[in-house]
Each structure stands twice: as structure tokens, then as C-alpha cells.
Motif scaffolding. Structure first.
Motif, short mmCIF file in Angstrom:
data_model
loop_
_atom_site.label_atom_id
_atom_site.label_comp_id
_atom_site.label_asym_id
_atom_site.label_seq_id
_atom_site.Cartn_x
_atom_site.Cartn_y
_atom_site.Cartn_z
N ARG A 50 0.81 -1.22 0.00
CA ARG A 50 0.00 0.00 0.00
C ARG A 50 0.84 1.27 0.00
O ARG A 50 0.39 2.33 0.38
CB ARG A 50 -0.98 -0.03 1.17
N VAL A 51 2.11 1.12 -0.39
CA VAL A 51 2.99 2.29 -0.45
C VAL A 51 3.15 2.72 -1.92
O VAL A 51 3.44 1.91 -2.78
CB VAL A 51 4.38 1.98 0.15
N GLU A 52 2.89 4.00 -2.16
CA GLU A 52 3.05 4.54 -3.52
C GLU A 52 4.51 4.48 -3.94
O GLU A 52 5.39 4.78 -3.12
CB GLU A 52 2.60 6.01 -3.54
N PRO A 53 4.80 4.13 -5.18
CA PRO A 53 6.20 4.17 -5.63
C PRO A 53 6.72 5.60 -5.52
O PRO A 53 5.99 6.56 -5.78
CB PRO A 53 6.13 3.75 -7.10
N LEU A 54 7.96 5.73 -5.14
CA LEU A 54 8.54 7.05 -4.95
C LEU A 54 9.37 7.43 -6.17
O LEU A 54 10.27 6.71 -6.59
CB LEU A 54 9.44 7.01 -3.69
N ALA A 55 9.02 8.57 -6.76
CA ALA A 55 9.77 9.00 -7.95
C ALA A 55 10.97 9.84 -7.56
O ALA A 55 11.93 9.95 -8.31
CB ALA A 55 8.85 9.79 -8.88
N HIS A 56 10.91 10.43 -6.40
CA HIS A 56 11.99 11.32 -6.00
C HIS A 56 12.01 11.39 -4.49
O HIS A 56 10.96 11.37 -3.86
CB HIS A 56 11.77 12.71 -6.59
N CYS A 57 13.20 11.50 -3.90
CA CYS A 57 13.25 11.46 -2.45
C CYS A 57 12.87 12.78 -1.78
O CYS A 57 12.65 12.84 -0.59
CB CYS A 57 14.62 10.98 -1.98
N LEU A 58 12.80 13.87 -2.57
CA LEU A 58 12.37 15.14 -1.98
C LEU A 58 10.86 15.31 -2.16
O LEU A 58 10.33 15.00 -3.22
CB LEU A 58 13.08 16.31 -2.68
N PRO A 59 10.18 15.80 -1.16
CA PRO A 59 8.73 15.93 -1.26
C PRO A 59 8.33 17.22 -1.98
O PRO A 59 7.42 17.91 -1.56
CB PRO A 59 8.30 15.96 0.22
N ILE A 60 9.00 17.55 -3.03
CA ILE A 60 8.64 18.77 -3.76
C ILE A 60 8.52 18.45 -5.25
O ILE A 60 9.00 17.43 -5.73
CB ILE A 60 9.69 19.90 -3.58
N SER A 61 7.86 19.34 -5.97
CA SER A 61 7.73 19.17 -7.41
C SER A 61 7.73 20.55 -8.05
O SER A 61 7.76 21.57 -7.36
CB SER A 61 6.43 18.43 -7.75
N ASN A 62 7.69 20.57 -9.38
CA ASN A 62 7.59 21.82 -10.15
C ASN A 62 8.65 22.86 -9.83
O ASN A 62 8.34 24.00 -9.53
CB ASN A 62 6.19 22.44 -9.96
N VAL B 284 13.25 17.28 -9.91
CA VAL B 284 12.05 16.84 -9.20
C VAL B 284 10.92 16.64 -10.22
O VAL B 284 10.99 17.18 -11.33
CB VAL B 284 11.61 17.86 -8.12
N PRO B 285 9.91 15.87 -9.87
CA PRO B 285 8.82 15.62 -10.82
C PRO B 285 8.02 16.90 -11.13
O PRO B 285 8.16 17.90 -10.44
CB PRO B 285 7.92 14.62 -10.08
N VAL B 286 7.22 16.81 -12.18
CA VAL B 286 6.32 17.92 -12.50
C VAL B 286 4.89 17.46 -12.25
O VAL B 286 4.49 16.40 -12.73
CB VAL B 286 6.47 18.38 -13.97
N GLU B 287 4.17 18.23 -11.48
CA GLU B 287 2.76 17.94 -11.26
C GLU B 287 1.94 19.00 -11.98
O GLU B 287 2.14 20.20 -11.80
CB GLU B 287 2.44 17.93 -9.76
N LEU B 288 1.04 18.51 -12.81
CA LEU B 288 0.27 19.40 -13.66
C LEU B 288 -1.17 19.41 -13.15
O LEU B 288 -1.88 18.43 -13.32
CB LEU B 288 0.34 18.85 -15.09
N ASP B 289 -1.59 20.51 -12.50
CA ASP B 289 -2.96 20.52 -12.02
C ASP B 289 -3.90 21.00 -13.12
O ASP B 289 -3.46 21.44 -14.19
CB ASP B 289 -3.11 21.36 -10.74
N LYS B 290 -5.19 20.90 -12.85
CA LYS B 290 -6.19 21.18 -13.86
C LYS B 290 -6.08 22.60 -14.41
O LYS B 290 -6.20 22.83 -15.61
CB LYS B 290 -7.58 20.97 -13.26
N ARG B 291 -5.82 23.52 -13.50
CA ARG B 291 -5.78 24.92 -13.91
C ARG B 291 -4.63 25.19 -14.89
O ARG B 291 -4.80 25.84 -15.91
CB ARG B 291 -5.62 25.80 -12.66
N TRP B 292 -3.48 24.63 -14.55
CA TRP B 292 -2.31 24.81 -15.42
C TRP B 292 -2.56 24.15 -16.77
O TRP B 292 -2.27 24.71 -17.83
CB TRP B 292 -1.07 24.25 -14.72
N LEU B 293 -3.13 22.94 -16.72
CA LEU B 293 -3.42 22.22 -17.98
C LEU B 293 -4.35 23.04 -18.86
O LEU B 293 -4.15 23.16 -20.07
CB LEU B 293 -4.02 20.85 -17.68
#
Lengths: 102, 484
Positions: A50-62, B284-293
């Protein structure tokens, strides 16, 4: 218990990474890599269904930047560390197969 | 024996951002070697890439135009790569979570039909630099292109010949240009194709598949089409000779020799394709929310093929003309504007494809850059339509519109190009011409083989007297009335 990595696999990875290893190094790395795999294998003991796969070790994005030009190094600085240069180019051994595999 | 060609395409499209994907170096073609390079491009220890927002948005926009699903979460991966044109020894790409997937593109086929080609995915990655081999026994490396945003688009193997592959290439070029996300200039290497080709052969109730061949780095539509046609014949001949069929690991890579027009074996794959992808820890990953999309989606426009079909179906233009008008968004937008201003579509089309494109070509610019107003082109179309000016007079008028940007009416008046259709006025001129040329009149009235030629001569006399402004149709009617 993870299946221990064997010398053949080490040689293959070395070849793929364009590394030349001595026989002694092959033996040494086989042992080290096996130990690492065994260590990682410990995680298999955990319940992770029940653990989501982790894509990155930092809890930030964008983390993004605006499309604004910044100054480049300039040709001289760019080539300053080049082992060999040919005018404004890096000079490298003749490349036979460089079909960009992207 | 029957066979079918199966083709899937990988296409690389350079995005026209100002800067590279992960650093602020300018993306500019044709600069001095290694002048657009920084520590990030060089893969120096300790540097950190930062994603270009514009590149990401452009990529998503293409994904939307290709009818793809756009996941709300996407990430970056490293792909091992050992050539000096990417000094990091890996390429930053996308592996298991691309920014778009499961779409399709409609490609125009002959006779106004289209075919839907499924898109597996479109993802972002960085381009490599350039290796040059012209100098002696070594290679030269220019890293200016290193890190340029590159969109990789992968289709399902839904194409069945070189012509279809070419049509897809052309359509995709039109789309990215319409969206303004790439110049799609083949000569600058901004679009590159890699087809995967094999044959499905039916013989004696059994089906055989030939080994898949990938052709690398094609940079013209012609090479794309020809190389597929060539492979079709080569694989067929090879199958007939050796009976070799597809097996695990017998996919090969071939190059295209443009001079000899043949494909040449480059490598047998095997472990060369063990890219050992792993998640890129520096991004880091990119998260695309509805507004941005939705914000990105607002950059979408009516796609070229939709416009082309609209021109054919609604305006009854020929497929060819509709194709010319939709080759560039600026032309198509201009056309739409002129039609909206009341111009008859067929007349506006003729003015643009004949006069406009010719003048634009002579000046090395686009129609939009000629500085003419769509509204004035619509007016000119109206004047031709009503017979106020002749079709042949539209050329000098159009030229004046480009040169002076004056209103259509004032140009027509200045050039004195209003076509005379007033029967009363023309009748007097016709009578004068008849009086001046009694021999020709005799030839016409006596009938015989000279009659037709003499009639043409008289018509010519009237046109001359009116400096070409007489409506030939009206003059002809008067002549018939007078001479029978």
C-alpha cells in the motif's frame, strides 16, 4: 536472500559503461555489488503493497525556470579543460557509430 | 504470396524555446562552435539542471494536439549514453511516466480521406551536440546543440507505406508550426525521423514476419519515404532468399545513403540497447494541475487538417488549394480573416495562392509579412466577383496593395482599372471599331474560315481602345448583336 551478482554480470555492466576492469577489480566489485544487493534485499521484508512508488526522495515538485537567456561560458572557457582541442571544437578519437540513440 | 508493410515512426522535434532545457544557454542555430555552452551542458560535477517551463508547456501542447492523455504527474529519467556529444554520459529523458500518451494523429491521404495513426507517447528529452567527422583521423565536437529541448513522438506501427509515413511527417510539421512550438526546419535538423519497418508475408496459408529494421536519423521527407520503399523491396528479397523471420534480438539498425538511395547496415542490436534507465535524482517531478493544464490548452488552435477539411467541404476549394492555404498558420489565418470580411472564399484563395504567394516568395517573406490587410483582399475579391475589375487586373492591384497599403478602391481608381461593362458606352466604341476596320467586318459577315479570326481581331481593337478595361464578355455580346 538475493541471488548474488556473478562475475559475468559485472563484466557485462563494465562493458556497457565502457569501463576496463582488471581481474582483481572484477572480483572486488562482484563482492561489493553483491553486498549492496543483499542490503537492498532487506527491504523486501517490508510490507509495501500500500505504499506509492517514490519517484523522487524530496517531497517537492515543479521546480521550473522561465525561458530567459543567460550568458554562456564562451568558447575559451568551455574548451579550457578539454584534453585536446581543434580550433573551436573538442577533439576526440574518431567516432565510428554515433547514430544518436535517443 | 501477399505481403503488407508495417511501419512505426519515432520522430524527434526540436522545440523553439529561447533557451536550452536545463540551463539558460541560448538555443541558436549556426553559431560559432561551443559558444552556447555552460557547466550544465558540459556535465561538470556539482551542477544542477533546472527544467525550462516553456519547454514543458510546449511539449504538453503538442500532446494535447495529438489527442493524448496528459497525466497529472510526470518525471525524468537518465538513459545511459556514451558519445562525446553528451558529456554527462547520460541523456535526461522520460521512461515510465512520460508527459503524454495514448493519442492519435489524423493524416491526410489522397482523395480527401484521412487515416488515424495512433500515438503511443510523446515525451521530452534533451538533444545531443554535434559530432563532425570531416577532419582527418579524429572527430570534432560542438556542444551548442547539447541540451536543446527535444520532443520524441512514438507512433504505433499503423503506417503501411512510405507515402503514409511522409504524410505523417508533413502533417506533424504543420501541427508544430501551427502551434508555434517548433520551426520544424528539416535542413536545420529540427525534425528527424526513425522508422521501424518490417513485412507481414502470407504464403501457403502461413504468416511470416520479417526482422524489424530501424533506420536512423532521416532528415528529409523524401529520405523518409524512399528509405521505407527501399526497405520494403530489400526485406522482401531477403525473405525470399533466406526465409529469415523475426526473432528476439534480431532487430537491426540501418542508415540511409542519400546519394545511392539505399539503406546500409549499421549495427546488430543486442546489448547495445541496454540503456539502463533510472530516475533522475537531480530533477524533481512535474505535477500538472487542472488549472495549469487548461491554461496550456488555451494555446491550442484549430488544427491544420481540420481547417483543410473545412475549406474543402464548406468553401468547395480543391484539396490542393486547401493544402497550400493551411501549409502555414499565418496564411490560413489571413485567409480566414479575408473570408470573414466578406470575401468569396474561392476568389480570396485565388488571390492569395496566385498573387500573394508569388510576391511573398519573391521577397522571401510570408503573406502575413507583406503588410496587406485581409479586409482589402476581401474587397478586391468582391470587385473581381462583381466584374467591376477583370481577373487579370487583380494582379497589378494586388501588387499596389503590397507596395502602398492603400485602400483597394483608391488603387483601382488610380490605376483606372474599373472594367467597362456599361453596354451603352461600349456600343459606341464597338461601332467606332467596326467603322475603322471594314475589311474585318466583311470577313466576319461573309462567314468562312477567316470569320473567327476577324471577330477576335475586332474584339482586340475594342480592348485596345479601352486600354483593356472593357469587359470582354459584354463586348463579345455587342459584336454578335451587330454582326450576327
Amino acid at each position: 536472500m538475493a541471488e548474488r551478482i556473478d562475475e559475468e554480470q559485472v563484466r557485462k555492466v563494465a562493458r556497457l559503461s565502457r569501463l576496463e576492469l582488471t581481474e582483481g577489480e572484477v572480483e572486488e566489485f562482484t563482492g561489493q555489488l553483491s553486498a549492496i544487493l543483499e542490503y537492498v534485499e532487506k527491504m523486501n521484508e517490508l510490507e509495501t503493497d500500500r505504499v506509492e512508488p517514490l519517484a523522487h526522495c524530496l517531497p517537492i515538485s515543479n521546480v521550473l525556470r522561465e525561458d530567459v537567456v543567460k550568458e554562456s561560458l564562451g568558447t575559451e572557457k568551455t574548451l579550457a579543460n578539454a584534453p585536446q582541442r581543434d580550433e573551436d571544437f573538442f577533439k576526440v578519437p574518431k567516432i565510428l557509430d554515433d547514430s544518436f540513440g535517443a | 504470396m501477399e505481403y503488407k508493410v508495417i511501419v512505426g515512426l519515432e520522430i524527434h522535434v526540436q522545440l523553439c524555446t529561447r533557451t536550452k532545457m536545463f540551463c539558460g544557454c541560448a538555443v541558436e542555430f549556426g553559431q560559432e562552435p561551443n559558444s552556447r555552452v555552460c557547466p550544465v551542458c558540459l556535465g561538470m560535477p556539482g551542477v544542477l539542471p533546472v527544467m525550462n517551463k516553456q519547454a514543458f508547456e510546449y511539449a504538453v501542447l503538442v500532446g494535447l494536439a495529438l489527442n493524448c492523455e496528459i497525466p497529472g504527474f510526470t518525471k525524468w529519467d537518465r538513459k545511459s549514453y556514451y558519445y562525446p556529444d553528451l558529456p554527462k554520459n547520460y541523456q535526461i529523458s522520460q521512461y515510465d511516466l512520460p508527459l503524454s500518451r495514448n493519442g492519435f494523429i489524423e493524416i491526410p491521404l489522397k482523395s480527401g480521406r484521412s487515416k488515424r495513426i495512433r500515438i503511443i507517447r510523446a515525451h521530452l528529452e534533451e538533444d545531443a551536440g554535434k559530432n563532425l567527422h570531416s577532419a582527418g583521423n579524429y572527430s570534432q565536437v560542438d556542444l551548442n546543440r547539447t541540451g536543446t529541448p527535444l520532443l520524441e513522438i512514438v507512433t504505433e506501427p499503423d503506417l503501411n507505406n512510405g507515402v503514409e509515413a511522409r504524410a505523417l511527417g508533413v502533417e506533424l510539421q504543420r501541427i508544430v508550426r501551427f502551434l508555434g512550438v517548433s520551426e520544424g526546419d528539416m535542413q536545420k535538423g529540427q525534425m528527424r525521423f526513425e522508422p521501424n519497418i518490417n513485412l507481414v508475408i502470407s504464403r501457403d496459408g502461413r504468416e511470416y514476419r520479417t526482422p524489424i529494421v530501424e533506420i536512423k536519423n532521416l532528415n528529409s521527407f523524401r529520405a523518409l519515404e524512399r528509405s521505407i520503399d527501399y526497405e520494403e523491396q530489400r526485406q522482401l528479397a531477403e525473405f525470399l532468399e533466406s526465409g529469415k523471420v523475426i526473432e528476439m534480438g534480431n532487430k537491426t539498425t540501418r542508415g540511409w545513403d542519400d546519394q545511392r538511395e539505399v539503406t546500409v547496415l549499421q549495427r546488430e542490436k543486442e546489448e547495445a540497447h541496454d540503456y539502463r534507465y533510472f530516475p533522475e535524482p537531480d530533477l524533481v517531478p512535474v505535477e500538472l494541475d487542472k488549472r495549469w493544464l487548461e491554461e496550456i490548452r488555451s494555446g491550442l488552435c484549430e488544427l491544420p487538417i481540420t481547417r483543410q477539411m473545412r475549406y474543402v467541404n464548406e468553401y468547395k476549394l480543391s484539396d490542393y488549394d486547401a493544402g497550400v492555404l493551411t501549409s502555414e498558420r499565418a496564411i490560413s489565418d489571413f485567409f480566414d480573416e479575408a473570408v470573414k470580411a466578406g470575401g468569396d472564399p474561392k476568389r480570396v484563395c485565388n488571390l492569395l495562392t496566385q498573387e500573394g504567394l508569388r510576391i511573398a516568395k519573391e521577397r522571401g517573406s510570408s503573406i502575413a509579412e507583406l503588410g496587406i490587410k485581409a479586409e482589402n483582399v476581401a474587397k478586391l475579391a468582391g470587385l473581381v466577383e462583381s466584374g467591376t475589375v477583370s481577373a487579370s487586373a487583380s494582379a497589378p492591384i494586388f501588387m499596389q496593395m503590397v507596395e502602398t497599403n492603400k485602400d483597394t478602391w483608391s488603387i483601382v481608381n488610380e490605376l483606372n482599372l474599373i472594367q467597362k461593362s456599361d453596354a451603352g458606352e461600349l456600343e459606341a466604341i464597338v461601332e467606332q471599331a467596326l467603322a475603322d476596320n471594314p475589311d474585318a467586318v466583311k470577313d466576319v459577315t461573309s462567314g468562312g474560315k477567316k470569320s473567327k479570326k476577324a471577330r477576335g481581331f475586332l474584339l482586340g481593337q475594342v480592348m485596345q481602345k479601352t486600354k483593356g478595361q472593357a469587359n470582354p464578355k459584354v463586348v463579345s455580346e455587342i459584336l454578335t448583336k451587330k454582326l450576327g
